[in-house]
Design an enzyme around this catalytic site. Sequence first.
Site, mmCIF file in Angstrom:
data_model
loop_
_atom_site.group_PDB
_atom_site.id
_atom_site.type_symbol
_atom_site.label_atom_id
_atom_site.label_comp_id
_atom_site.label_asym_id
_atom_site.label_seq_id
_atom_site.Cartn_x
_atom_site.Cartn_y
_atom_site.Cartn_z
ATOM 1 N N SER A 81 0.777 -1.152 0.031
ATOM 2 C CA SER A 81 0.177 -0.064 -0.118
ATOM 3 C C SER A 81 1.024 1.146 0.029
ATOM 4 C CB SER A 81 -0.827 0.167 1.176
ATOM 5 O OG SER A 81 -1.500 1.239 1.327
ATOM 6 N N ASP A 101 -5.956 0.054 -9.431
ATOM 7 C CA ASP A 101 -7.305 0.977 -9.582
ATOM 8 C C ASP A 101 -7.873 0.636 -10.960
ATOM 9 O OD1 ASP A 101 -6.905 2.162 -7.094
ATOM 10 O OD2 ASP A 101 -5.930 3.777 -7.656
HETATM 11 C C1 S3P Z 1 -3.282 5.473 -3.669
HETATM 12 C C2 S3P Z 1 -2.653 4.286 -3.434
HETATM 13 C C3 S3P Z 1 -3.304 3.050 -3.576
HETATM 14 C C4 S3P Z 1 -4.562 3.333 -4.631
HETATM 15 C C5 S3P Z 1 -5.387 4.675 -4.227
HETATM 16 C C6 S3P Z 1 -4.254 5.926 -4.372
HETATM 17 C C7 S3P Z 1 -2.248 6.853 -3.550
HETATM 18 O O1 S3P Z 1 -4.082 2.741 -2.590
HETATM 19 O O2 S3P Z 1 -5.499 2.370 -4.672
HETATM 20 O O3 S3P Z 1 -6.510 4.901 -5.268
HETATM 21 O O4 S3P Z 1 -2.535 7.773 -3.744
HETATM 22 O O5 S3P Z 1 -1.372 6.241 -2.511
HETATM 23 P P1 S3P Z 1 -3.325 1.769 -1.356
HETATM 24 O O6 S3P Z 1 -2.050 2.448 -1.002
HETATM 25 O O7 S3P Z 1 -4.360 1.510 -0.438
HETATM 26 O O8 S3P Z 1 -2.940 0.581 -2.177
#
Ligand code: S3P
Length: 435
Positions: free
Chosen positions: A168, A313
């Site tokens: 993440s 995404d």
């Molecule tokens: C994001 C990280 C992702 C992604 C989200 C945006 C970001 O989520 O799905 O739309 O801007 O850091 P996760 O960090 O929970 O994987």
Amino acid sequence: MAKRLKGSLKNIQFQLSVPGDKSISHRAIIMGSIAEGMTKVTGFLRSEDCLNTLQIMRQLGVEIDDDGDTVIIHGKGIKQLQEPGKPLYAGNSGTTMRLLSGLLAGQNFKSTLIGDESLSQRPMDRIINPLKSMGANIQGFANTTLPPLIIEPVEKLKAIKYEMPVASAQVKSAILLAGLLSEGVTTIIEKETTRNHTEEMLEQFGVSLNIKGKTIMLEGGQQLIGQDIDVPGDISSAAYFIAAGLLLPNSNIEIKNVGINNTRSGILDVVKAMGGKVFVNILPNHYSADISIETSQLLSTSISGSIIPRLIDEIPVIALLATQAQGTTIIKDAHELRVKETDRIQAVAKELRKMNANIEETHDGLIIHGSTPLKGAKVNSYGDHRIGMMLQIAGLLIPANETIELEDADCVNISYPTFFDEIERMSQTEKTDKN
Ligand code: S3P
């Protein structure tokens, strides 16, 4: 708002620019706010999620001017933020809540972060646990797993070495922001490489990082210096028009100035593997490209492992592509989709099935048997922008005498407020079969 959509679009010749990258827009506002001096942001995404971040930084005492073209942030420095007078509303945005938790954990005032109904159900223990081990005083609801988050000031944060249990970028970024306010060197070991916009932008703002493979090290106490940031178009928004270009008969779409950061561009690899005609013309800045797409006969593929965070995404729209591809597509290792704005594995399977797709849900992904013609139905976005936009593209493929009715269509405002206007503009380029 429910929207009735008409299908059977074909013979399209269309060129567009997609709005600014959501992840980069959030980070530009946050880093500009905590930098010394002025930051100018062009290409900022004025969508609900990013405007919530902007509004919160204003509540923290940062002066931000927006003339609709350039956003000018009068940076306050990381230790000069002010105590907000009321709870900070992150809306639907996980990025806002998680990144700002890291920043607020090291401030000398109390703050409360709240979200909408969807965000209030999303796991926050993934940031609470590492922040607590850095010494933060952060509490959540439901046994400290869910928002709202209440953050109390502490004497000092301390650096940790943290092996991430989930892939993440939001968690990684929260720890890095807290790391700036910590004593010592913060070390993060990623489970899989995730989007690296925080690292890239910190470096642009003058912070030095030591990155080796999946290990990121940052020394606390470094200052950020205001910068000019040019936000490229969002590849996650472009994905819907990439899908339209591939699937609409006899069509050609060109998308200008799309960010092609390697940690985000997994969809381009997948569509090429599926036999999609996608041409990427890299621009002189090296970080964005004009992307041209032609109607293609698609083949099935398998998607799993380290590519998943590079296209996390885009999986809903990739699933749509798979419904129109020959053969069986398997998507695995994508359990994170269950804790997005909605359970995207369930939503994709359930809604596309209503449109006649042959698609099965697994615990961590989807199995999609193609190709099946899609038909009209009443479908639901569940208030999730990425599900809503995917279903609109699916709706372009149904027979002319059918319609889809999309529930909660205005959720597109979360990341792409002009999405339906672009669909309308694209529809107007349709040539009749005669000319
Ligand atoms: C994001 C990280 C992702 C992604 C989200 C945006 C970001 O989520 O799905 O739309 O801007 O850091 P996760 O960090 O929970 O994987």
